[in-house]
Design an enzyme around this catalytic site. Structure first.
Site, PDB file in Angstrom:
ATOM      1  N   ARG A 296       0.646  -1.104   0.142  1.00 33.40           N
ATOM      2  CA  ARG A 296      -0.156   0.006   0.234  1.00 33.40           C
ATOM      3  C   ARG A 296       0.866   1.439  -0.013  1.00 33.40           C
ATOM      4  O   ARG A 296       0.311   2.283  -0.168  1.00 33.40           O
ATOM      5  CB  ARG A 296      -0.896  -0.029   1.035  1.00 33.40           C
ATOM      6  N   LYS A 375      -0.257   5.721   3.640  1.00 31.80           N
ATOM      7  CA  LYS A 375      -1.395   5.355   2.979  1.00 31.80           C
ATOM      8  C   LYS A 375      -2.449   6.244   3.342  1.00 31.80           C
ATOM      9  O   LYS A 375      -3.151   7.057   2.454  1.00 31.80           O
ATOM     10  CB  LYS A 375      -1.776   3.806   3.144  1.00 31.80           C
ATOM     11  N   PHE A 427      -9.693   1.982  -1.889  1.00 31.50           N
ATOM     12  CA  PHE A 427      -8.956   0.704  -1.862  1.00 31.50           C
ATOM     13  C   PHE A 427      -7.469   0.384  -1.299  1.00 31.50           C
ATOM     14  O   PHE A 427      -7.088   1.391  -0.745  1.00 31.50           O
ATOM     15  CB  PHE A 427      -9.089  -0.039  -3.491  1.00 31.50           C
ATOM     16  N   GLU A 428      -7.163  -0.784  -0.932  1.00 29.03           N
ATOM     17  CA  GLU A 428      -6.163  -1.216  -0.454  1.00 29.03           C
ATOM     18  C   GLU A 428      -6.325  -0.715   1.173  1.00 29.03           C
ATOM     19  O   GLU A 428      -5.133  -0.248   1.594  1.00 29.03           O
ATOM     20  CB  GLU A 428      -4.747  -0.849  -1.054  1.00 29.03           C
ATOM     21  N   GLY A 429      -7.035  -0.514   1.821  1.00 32.40           N
ATOM     22  CA  GLY A 429      -7.552  -0.265   3.034  1.00 32.40           C
ATOM     23  C   GLY A 429      -8.291   1.009   3.157  1.00 32.40           C
ATOM     24  O   GLY A 429      -7.335   2.160   2.845  1.00 32.40           O
TER      25      GLY A 429
END
Ligand code: FAD
Length: 599
Positions: A296, A375, A427-429
């Protein structure tokens, strides 16, 4: 009973399953590193200053690749056409493969370029300011597709078989999400069943929104493989796209990233050899979570490119656009947005380079908090930056590049960049899940010491014993969070930045005390106070952004970087103070109001 530190007995079955699965797949190491020290109220600046630099040989190799990549992107690709047509020409994919862009971090012995995490992040920065579709293609392939999990967990046979193909341009993908599984893998319905002789598994189910799947040759698939003691166990499998029973159902299309090769993939009795399990039966979620830890980082790295591009377009326009007797950049409302763009690009770069350098120094480094904060903070900054660039460019920001070009104006692709970047906070958390993830990790040291005392699953004697032990520990820990102490700052640090780092230390002590108070006041119910936890996490994230920006500026040493970092710190301090001041009253009122609506 699970061995989770969190008492789940009062939770609903769904909540308990989600939490126990997440807990059983967490990295169980005790937290270490600079971000952890910030949440603990004892920032150890020696971990940050001086910012580690890549080795000279690696830097030269990285620069050479980045130069080729930049040239290829500017001469051979047209991001507006990719967006307009919703397709990436084969010549572009082949050209990127010829440069080695599909195997940037894959070691040379497996056919890749063998470059570092730092060089990979810098490549994402170059791509992120140019074309979101190409960024997603390369990132889904190597940040979450086959290369990253195999590099971390693959067997030698798996690496030998798949990494050379990946490096040569055989595209890969990562399939976790399902219709009922977004942020909650405990609801997974894709299953794999072991054959009687144990030689293979039969895979059945359907995965949603799998990026790259329309072009992929192979992918990592997460499937439920229930064990007697772990009904929600998940296993990671390498699946080849041309195996019998693998079916691409449909292509999905989105608001932005128009050329994403994303779709639904179905598995109908697909026979997967047992040697294609990554890391072992039941360890799939660990593979996914660990992959995402490093994976991420690509998103904030791409946001650095996005923010730099936005800043340069917004600055140019602010110099030449005159309204109300002045260039718009001299109106304070626009000047503030420009300063924020410059600061956000710089601070996100600092977060990404610092975290990447930790990976390069030690591939097993614990970057849980740093990567998650990069992120969270970087993608929120990226979205804000794209939005304020649109505001600065006014109507021209909202107009498409093609339309601007047709009218003879500079075809700045602001609306494309805005559309493409919106997904980064999902996305990706997602931002909400990153808040919970970071809060869980930041609270871990306290849970290790204090949770047993409140755990109704334990008998009274054990709880009393745990409470006494915790009391002894906190009798020294807590008073120390009031005593000013700053260690590890370089003597030649810019005076304004030095003073800002003293502020960081003081605010970090206040953060640690506030976390402690929140735990003491709320007990196990703190888990439900998501808005409060979100503010505490945002506080820690802001302090990390301030600190890494200062360290980055110190290592660059030029006046422009120092001035930018000073602004990051001035703004960050004001933000953190506002976060501390924020009252919890609206949180409860909001929840009550929404509960009424939901009922
Ligand atoms: C363009 C695109 C590409 C994608 N690529 C891939 C891919 O390659 N592979 C793959 O496996 N998946 C992929 N995904 C899926 C992506 O990772 C998910 O969209 C993401 O995990 C969120 O899941 P969801 O959309 O189902 O949201 P949900 O999980 O249903 O969440 C909806 C909202 O509720 C919030 N929320 C959920 N749980 C909580 C909670 N406990 N507390 C507070 N808030 C909560 C979320 O933050 C979100 O705002 C992709 C999605 C898109 C749109």
């Amino acid at each position: 009973m699970s061995d989770s530190l969190i008492d789940t007995t009062k939770m609903s079955a769904g909540q308990r399953a989600a939490l126990e699965l997440a807990e059983s797949s967490r990295d169980s190491r005790e937290l270490s590193g600079f971000a952890a020290s910030l949440f603990d109220g004892s920032p150890d600046f020696r971990l940050l200053f001086p910012l580690p630099k890549p080795q000279e040989e690696e830097r030269i190799a990285g620069d050479a690749f980045l130069e080729k990549l930049r040239r290829f992107l500017s001469q051979e690709t047209d991001p507006d056409a990719i967006d307009r047509n919703g397709e990436i020409p084969d010549s572009v994919i082949d050209g990127l493969a010829a440069l080695g862009s599909f195997g940037i971090k894959i070691p040379k012995e497996y056919g890749g370029l063998g470059l570092s995490q730092t060089s990979y992040s810098r490549a994402a920065m170059v791509l992120g300011g140019h074309c979101g579709n190409l960024t997603a293609l390369l990132s889904a392939h190597q940040s979450i597709g086959i290369p990253q999990p195999l590099l971390a967990f693959g067997s030698e046979e798996q690496k030998k078989k798949y990494l050379p193909r990946c490096a040569a341009g055989a595209i890969s993908a990562f399939a976790l999400t399902e219709k009922e599984v977004g942020s909650d893998p405990a609801r997974m319905s894709t299953t794999a069943t072991k054959s009687e002789d144990g030689s293979h598994w039969i895979l059945n189910g359907e995965k949603l929104w799998c990026t790259n799947v329309l072009k992929a040759k192979h992918l990592i698939v997460m499937a439920r493989t229930p064990l007697p003691d772990k009904p929600h166990a998940i296993t990671a499998f390498i699946v080849e796209i041309d195996w019998p029973g693998v079916e691409i159902v449909t292509r999905c299309r989105f608001m932005g990233l128009k050329a994403l090769y994303n779709g639904i993939i179905r598995f109908n009795d697909v026979k997967v050899p047992s040697e294609n399990i990554v890391h072992g039966e039941g360890k799939g979620l660990k593979v996914a979570l660990t992959t995402l830890n490093t994976g991420r980082l690509t998103l904030p790295a791409a946001c650095v490119g996005l923010l730099n591009r936005c800043y340069s377009m917004a600055l140019e326009w602010s110099k030449k656009r005159e309204q109300w007797g002045n260039a718009i950049g001299f109106h304070e409302a626009i000047a503030g947005k420009l300063a924020d763009l410059r600061a956000d690009a710089f601070a996100t770069e600092a977060l990404v380079l610092y975290t990447s350098s930790l990976v390069d120094a030690d591939h097993g480094a614990d970057i849980r908090l740093e990567a998650a904060i990069a992120k969270l903070w970087g993608t929120e900054a990226g979205w804000r930056g794209a939005d304020s660039t649109m505001q600065i460019k006014g109507g021209r920001g909202y107009e498409t590049a093609d339309s601007l070009r047709d009218r003879g104006e500079t075809p700045d692709p602001v609306e494309r960049l805005l559309r493409d970047s919106r997904i980064n906070t999902i996305f990706e958390g997602s931002t909400e899940i990153m808040h919970l993830f970071i809060a869980r990790e930041a609270l871990d040291p306290h849970l290790r010491r204090g949770a047993a005392a409140l755990d109704t699953r334990k008998d009274k004697g054990d709880r009393f014993h745990a409470a006494v032990k915790a009391g002894i520990y906190y009798a020294t820990w807590y008073p120390a969070r009031w005593i000013p102490r700053v260690a590890g700052l370089p003597h030649d640090l810019d005076p304004a930045l030095k003073s800002a780092m003293h502020d960081v230390a003081s605010l970090s002590r206040r953060l640690a005390r506030t976390l402690f108070h929140a735990m003491a006041l709320n007990g196990p119910k703190l888990e439900k106070r998501q808005l409060l936890l979100g503010r505490l996490v945002d506080t820690g994230a802001e302090l990390l952004a301030m600190s890494t920006a200062a360290a980055h500026a110190h290592s660059l040493g030029d006046p422009a970087s120092i001035h930018t970092a000073r602004y990051v710190c001035t703004r960050g301090k004001a933000r953190v103070e506002a976060l501390f001041r924020a009252s919890s009253a609206p949180d409860r009122a909001a929840y009550k109001l929404t509960k009424e609506s939901l009922a």
